[in-house]
Scaffold this active site. Structure first.
Site, PDB file in Angstrom:
ATOM      1  N   PHE A 282       0.845  -1.196   0.000  1.00 27.62           N
ATOM      2  CA  PHE A 282       0.000   0.000   0.000  1.00 27.62           C
ATOM      3  C   PHE A 282       0.875   1.239   0.000  1.00 27.62           C
ATOM      4  CE2 PHE A 282      -2.138   3.413   2.414  1.00 27.62           C
ATOM      5  CZ  PHE A 282      -3.238   3.607   1.595  1.00 27.62           C
ATOM      6  N   ASP A 368     -26.848 -22.302 -10.665  1.00 29.83           N
ATOM      7  CA  ASP A 368     -25.492 -21.941 -10.246  1.00 29.83           C
ATOM      8  C   ASP A 368     -24.552 -21.890 -11.456  1.00 29.83           C
ATOM      9  OD1 ASP A 368     -22.846 -22.250  -8.539  1.00 29.83           O
ATOM     10  OD2 ASP A 368     -24.443 -21.955  -7.066  1.00 29.83           O
ATOM     11  N   TRP A 479     -23.491 -13.669  -6.016  1.00 26.79           N
ATOM     12  CA  TRP A 479     -22.264 -13.004  -6.510  1.00 26.79           C
ATOM     13  C   TRP A 479     -21.072 -13.734  -5.895  1.00 26.79           C
ATOM     14  CZ3 TRP A 479     -21.680  -7.092  -7.323  1.00 26.79           C
ATOM     15  CH2 TRP A 479     -20.336  -6.753  -7.525  1.00 26.79           C
ATOM     16  N   MET A 481     -16.896 -15.209  -5.889  1.00 22.65           N
ATOM     17  CA  MET A 481     -15.514 -14.757  -6.135  1.00 22.65           C
ATOM     18  C   MET A 481     -14.617 -15.921  -5.726  1.00 22.65           C
ATOM     19  SD  MET A 481     -12.992 -12.551  -4.029  1.00 22.65           S
ATOM     20  CE  MET A 481     -11.681 -11.545  -4.669  1.00 22.65           C
ATOM     21  N   CYS A 528     -20.733 -14.394  -1.913  1.00 24.11           N
ATOM     22  CA  CYS A 528     -20.093 -15.703  -1.849  1.00 24.11           C
ATOM     23  C   CYS A 528     -18.650 -15.512  -2.295  1.00 24.11           C
ATOM     24  CB  CYS A 528     -20.814 -16.672  -2.789  1.00 24.11           C
ATOM     25  SG  CYS A 528     -20.125 -18.338  -2.820  1.00 24.11           S
ATOM     26  N   GLY A 530     -16.107 -18.620  -2.787  1.00 23.95           N
ATOM     27  CA  GLY A 530     -15.732 -19.997  -2.463  1.00 23.95           C
ATOM     28  C   GLY A 530     -16.294 -20.330  -1.090  1.00 23.95           C
ATOM     29  N   ASP A 536     -17.965 -10.414   5.461  1.00 25.36           N
ATOM     30  CA  ASP A 536     -17.571  -9.277   6.281  1.00 25.36           C
ATOM     31  C   ASP A 536     -18.655  -8.213   6.237  1.00 25.36           C
ATOM     32  OD1 ASP A 536     -16.959  -7.361   4.018  1.00 25.36           O
ATOM     33  OD2 ASP A 536     -15.577  -8.986   3.521  1.00 25.36           O
ATOM     34  N   GLU A 616     -38.370 -40.005   2.690  1.00 23.87           N
ATOM     35  CA  GLU A 616     -37.518 -38.817   2.867  1.00 23.87           C
ATOM     36  C   GLU A 616     -38.202 -37.572   2.294  1.00 23.87           C
ATOM     37  OE1 GLU A 616     -32.882 -40.321   2.824  1.00 23.87           O
ATOM     38  OE2 GLU A 616     -34.024 -40.429   0.957  1.00 23.87           O
TER      39      GLU A 616
HETATM   40  C1  GLA Z   1     -18.010 -21.545  -5.276  1.00 26.16           C
HETATM   41  C2  GLA Z   1     -19.276 -21.430  -4.461  1.00 26.16           C
HETATM   42  C3  GLA Z   1     -20.137 -22.640  -4.702  1.00 26.16           C
HETATM   43  C4  GLA Z   1     -20.462 -22.767  -6.174  1.00 26.16           C
HETATM   44  C5  GLA Z   1     -19.171 -22.801  -6.986  1.00 26.16           C
HETATM   45  C6  GLA Z   1     -19.458 -22.708  -8.470  1.00 26.16           C
HETATM   46  O1  GLA Z   1     -17.191 -22.545  -4.808  1.00 26.16           O
HETATM   47  O2  GLA Z   1     -18.997 -21.271  -3.117  1.00 26.16           O
HETATM   48  O3  GLA Z   1     -21.320 -22.573  -3.938  1.00 26.16           O
HETATM   49  O4  GLA Z   1     -21.247 -21.670  -6.560  1.00 26.16           O
HETATM   50  O5  GLA Z   1     -18.311 -21.729  -6.639  1.00 26.16           O
HETATM   51  O6  GLA Z   1     -18.304 -22.710  -9.224  1.00 26.16           O
END
Ligand code: GLA
Length: 732
Positions: A282, A368, A479, A481, A528, A530, A536, A616
């Site tokens: 920075f 997704d 959304w 990343m 989202c 990963g 945050d 189920e």
């Molecule tokens: C991330 C998200 C998952 C899914 C995958 C798709 O890992 O956390 O829920 O959406 O990407 O590539």
């Protein structure tokens, strides 16, 4: 009055309902911190300071002869580097002549009603005019035109004090900022411990409690995102502090990029906390007349343990951070196709999943990753936000119509900040990716990161997604990343501004988020990265919920959600029932247990419900009906953790209480059933002591006082990961 100034002794005092924060301006203009803790009306804490000359500590010029003050033992509100305070600095400024110095002295202050805002940054807001008040204290460098404006926002009823800093270059030559923290606070004494939330992909925000030792400990991310690894929320607590007793302080950054919170226990056992953006990589060029704003940080104090501290943050996020209308609206139960199909689907396959889901009561279908570009695997597609007609012949319309015909609404996954090298976008604009000239790129999931500091990149992305939202009936966006930043280098900025990129990137993300969420307020956005890599309070300003983790195993999720709950309310946590054996761990848990664990978040399913047996399916139908019955209590209730950190290994228990004490929902999951085990007895919270409560589906009646004092003894448990939900409602 929440902000008081007493001119005769130059005392500035901030009061929240249960806390007091005090500072004073001494005769030389140092802004000294005096106190932060339990509310103390009318106190003048200046008597706490005793100044001595300490060996090998700097004396400011005014004390050269009498050596009355050592700057590095003086508690201060915001400190510059290279001016005699050897502790961790808040600000590191380099002047045009190369000198590192900032000797910051008081130059004035003002108070105003209402909250302050920060250009381009998330900041706590008011809902009604008297929710908060703002104090701005101006400090000026003794020998240059550098100024620092310290912002204090007092949310009295919420027991929260917000802080941020504005650095101003009032001179005519550039000043380089090499560190610009949001806030600094000095604790005169105390034996403090640090509670922080570390983790990894698939196991985010694990509480770890460590004593402070006489050095600097820091909680930080250099990944370009707030990260799975170290959350920008930390707690300082007394060694005896527990869930319902003891002192603690929270520090929560509204920031989604590189961050750093430093805890320094100095040679006199005083503790300094400095929190803000990370200073690594920075260097900000603050030109003549320019202003730099730091992100905001939320301070809070609790005299009655972690639970109260969490309530301060939960309420603050609910009422003053999340702007989405969905915070106060019933959220739809959703089904997401990711764990059912990954990228391998067609319109018909998705409708097949949707049909069964609709039949069982699901309200929103989310498509997704994999619907766009040439996205058949992770190597292509990102950046090409047009429909993949091989999978979805005729585009989105047939699918959306099919979903709507089933009575459900439709949602979509996007990953705006990323690009694959194989995409058309990358071929047209390789300079839009973050790469370092003449070096091979650093890959993550075989994708590169777009330069979000560029307006042309943001405009392209905005137009892609705005067009989708305008042309189709889309009511939800996830959304995502999916990698950390590396090669942080912009092909648009000159060499001397590359040190601005870690900050500019996040501002770019916020700008795109601002435009999309504000122009399409009817859309429910879910963050989202990963899973929970960017969970945050900065992101929560834009989106009301975040996918908590890619780990959907119910037992793992207990730990993740428990840790997350210290700072963030359950209604922000995306949480789904997935298939068993679980795809991440191979573990099998009952459908009932999976439901109990997913319900405290924003409930949904992530599996192909067609694959369930008919019994189920009946269970899912009942589970969803039960959820819808208690949903308002879960979404609007007060959340209590019922067992302590060290008991989490054996079981996890939590409760939702209606704010008026009319009902509570107690949840328990036993992680480790033992033979001849001691019975679990828990005290419940948030009931009216004089009222009588009925336990659902039984004839049993209990007094509120009894359940809160004597508690409730659970039966012996049997089998793998049993769970129990108890719903008590007031009957008189
Ligand atoms: C991330 C998200 C998952 C899914 C995958 C798709 O890992 O956390 O829920 O959406 O990407 O590539």
């Amino acid at each position: 009055m929440s902000i008081l100034y007493s001119p005769e002794n130059r005392l500035l005092t901030l009061h929240t309902r249960h806390s007091t924060y005090q500072m004073c301006v001494d005769e030389y203009g140092f802004l000294r911190h005096l106190y932060y803790g339990e509310r103390a009306d009318g106190a003048d804490f200046r008597y706490l300071l005793r100044d001595y000359d300490r060996g090998f500590s700097g004396n400011p010029a005014e004390f050269r002869n009498n050596r009355g003050v050592s700057l590095d033992t003086t508690p201060q509100e915001y400190t510059g580097f290279n001016a005699g305070d050897y502790r961790v600095p808040a600000l590191c400024a380099v002047h045009a002549d190369g000198s590192y110095a900032a000797d910051l002295r008081y130059a004035g202050h003002e108070t105003r009603p209402g909250a302050y805002s920060l250009p381009g940054l998330p900041a706590a807001f008011d809902r009604s005019p008297d929710d908060s008040a703002t104090l701005v204290v101006t400090l000026r460098d003794t020998a240059s035109a550098l100024q620092v404006r310290l912002y204090y926002g007092v949310f009295e009823e919420r027991d929260i004090i917000t802080r941020a800093a504005e650095i101003v270059n009032g001179g005519d030559s550039v000043i380089y900022l090499e560190k610009a923290a949001s806030a600094c606070i000095d604790f005169l004494s105390g034996n403090w411990e640090l509670l922080h939330f570390h983790g990894r992909h698939c196991m985010e925000r694990q509480p770890q409690r460590v004593p402070l030792s006489n050095n600097v400990q820091s909680v930080e991310s250099r990944r370009g995102m707030s990260s799975h690894h170290h959350n920008p929320f930390t707690i300082l607590c007394a060694p005896e502090t527990r869930e319902y007793s003891g002192e603690c302080y929270g520090f929560m950054l509204l920031w989604s990029g590189n961050h750093k919170t430093e805890f320094e226990k100095d040679y006199l056992n005083s503790v300094r906390v400095v929190t803000g953006i990370h200073d690594s990589q920075f260097r900000w060029n603050l030109g003549a007349g320019e202003h730099f704003f730091t992100p905001q940080v939320l301070f809070s104090y609790s005299a009655s343990g972690f639970s109260t501290l969490s309530h301060h943050y939960h309420d603050m996020i609910r009422w003053h951070i999340c702007r989405s209308q969905y915070v106060h609206k019933r959220r739809p139960v959703l089904i997401n196709n990711w764990e059912a199909t990954f990228m391998n689907f067609t319109t018909e396959r998705l409708l097949d999943i949707a049909r069964q889901a609709a039949e069982l009561g699901v309200e929103l279908f989310v498509m997704d990753d994999g619907w766009f570009g040439r996205r058949d695997n992770e190597d292509d597609g990102l950046g090409d936000w047009f429909v993949n007609e091989n999978k979805l012949p005729g585009g989105l319309n047939p699918l959306i119509q099919g979903i709507k015909d089933l009575g459900m609404s439709f949602g979509l996954w996007i990953e705006p900040e990323m690009v694959n090298e194989a995409s058309d976008l990358y071929k047209a604009h390789p300079e839009w990716a973050l790469t370092v000239p003449n070096r091979p790129p650093m890959y993550g999931r075989n994708q590169l990161v777009l330069d979000m500091s560029r307006k042309d990149v943001r405009d392209y992305l905005y137009n892609c997604f705005a067009e989708l939202l305008r042309n189709y009936d889309i009511s939800y966006i996830k959304w995502d990343m999916n990698r950390c930043l590396a090669d942080v280098y912009s092909h648009e900025l000159p060499a001397e501004q590359q040190g601005e990129m870690t900050y500019r990137y996040v501002l770019g993300v916020y700008d795109l988020a601002e435009r999309l969420t504000q122009n399409f307020p009817h859309v429910l956005f879910e963050g989202c990265a990963g899973g929970g890599g960017r969970f945050d309070a900065g992101m929560l300003y834009y989106v009301p919920q975040i996918w908590c983790s890619d780990d959907t195993d119910a037992i793992e999720r207990l730990d993740i959600q428990h840790g997350t709950s210290f700072g963030y309310p359950p209604f922000t946590m995306g949480s789904h029932v997935s298939a068993c054996p679980n795809q991440q761990t191979g573990r099998t848990t009952s459908l009932y247990t999976r439901g109990v664990v997913a319900m405290p978040g924003t409930f949904g399913y992530e599996l192909d419900l067609n694959r369930l047996s008919s019994s189920e399916k009946d269970e899912v139908r009942l589970q969803m009906a039960y959820y819808k019955k208690v949903q308002s209590l879960i979404q609007n209730g007060v959340y209590y953790r019922l067992n302590e950190l060290e008991e989490q290994e054996r079981y996890s228990a939590w409760e939702f209480a209606a704010p008026d004490g009319s009902e509570i929902l107690v949840n328990l999951v036993v992680k480790r059933v033992q033979a001849n085990a001691p019975l679990i007895r828990l005290r419940f919270k948030g009931l009216s002591p004089e009222a009588t409560y009925a336990l659902e589906d039984t004839e049993s009646r209990y007094s509120g006082a009894a359940l809160m004092t004597g508690g409730y003894t659970f039966p012996m448990f049997w089998g793998d990961y049993p769970a129990l939900q108890l719903h008590f409602t007031r009957v008189d």
